[in-house]
Design a protein around this motif. Structure first.
Motif: not given
Length: 140
Positions: A97-117
């Motif tokens: 489990i890895r967590s990141f605290v986001l600043a106000d107004g930050m939005v996640v646009e999307g996530a992609t998985l490829g070549h182990g990343l």
């Protein structure tokens, strides 16, 4: 975790939320697996890249709750049974489990998985410009 003396000052009232964010960020910084990069994409955009070799999309989840981005990886099956086939295991096979605290107004646009990343793209859209007219009352 020890409490910050600065935020316990009687002159800083109402900063409990800020203290909570700092404590969450410190806890997230202490995590070391999986390794990750944070890239500046320009125009306020960021990309977080995590090294998740061996994980499938079904074994990964990306969630945002209360300005905290959480990436979780779960392994299927019994790892002890899989170890029997390896003469050497140098690639970690544990969940995380890895967590990141986001600043106000930050939005996640999307996530992609490829070549182990796993790439997670974030943006900070321009806030709407709002003008509010305040009515002026007359007294008596």
């Amino acid at each position: 975790m020890t409490r910050s003396i600065v935020f316990d000052s009687p002159f800083l009232l109402g900063f409990e939320h800020t203290r909570s964010l700092i404590e969450r960020a410190a806890k997230a910084a202490a995590e070391s697996y999986p390794p990750y990069n944070v890239e500046d994409r320009g125009d306020g955009g960021l990309r977080i890249t995590l090294a998740v070799a061996g994980f499938t999309p079904d074994q990964l989840s990306v969630t945002v709750e209360d300005r905290q981005l959480t990436v979780q990886g779960k392994r299927d099956g019994d790892p002890a049974k899989r170890d029997d086939a390896f003469l050497h295991r140098g690639i970690a096979a544990r969940g995380f489990i890895r967590s990141f605290v986001l600043a106000d107004g930050m939005v996640v646009e999307g996530a992609t998985l490829g070549h182990g990343l796993l790439h997670i793209d974030l943006a900070r859209p321009e806030p709407e410009k709002r003008v509010t007219t305040v009515p002026i009352r007359t007294v008596g």
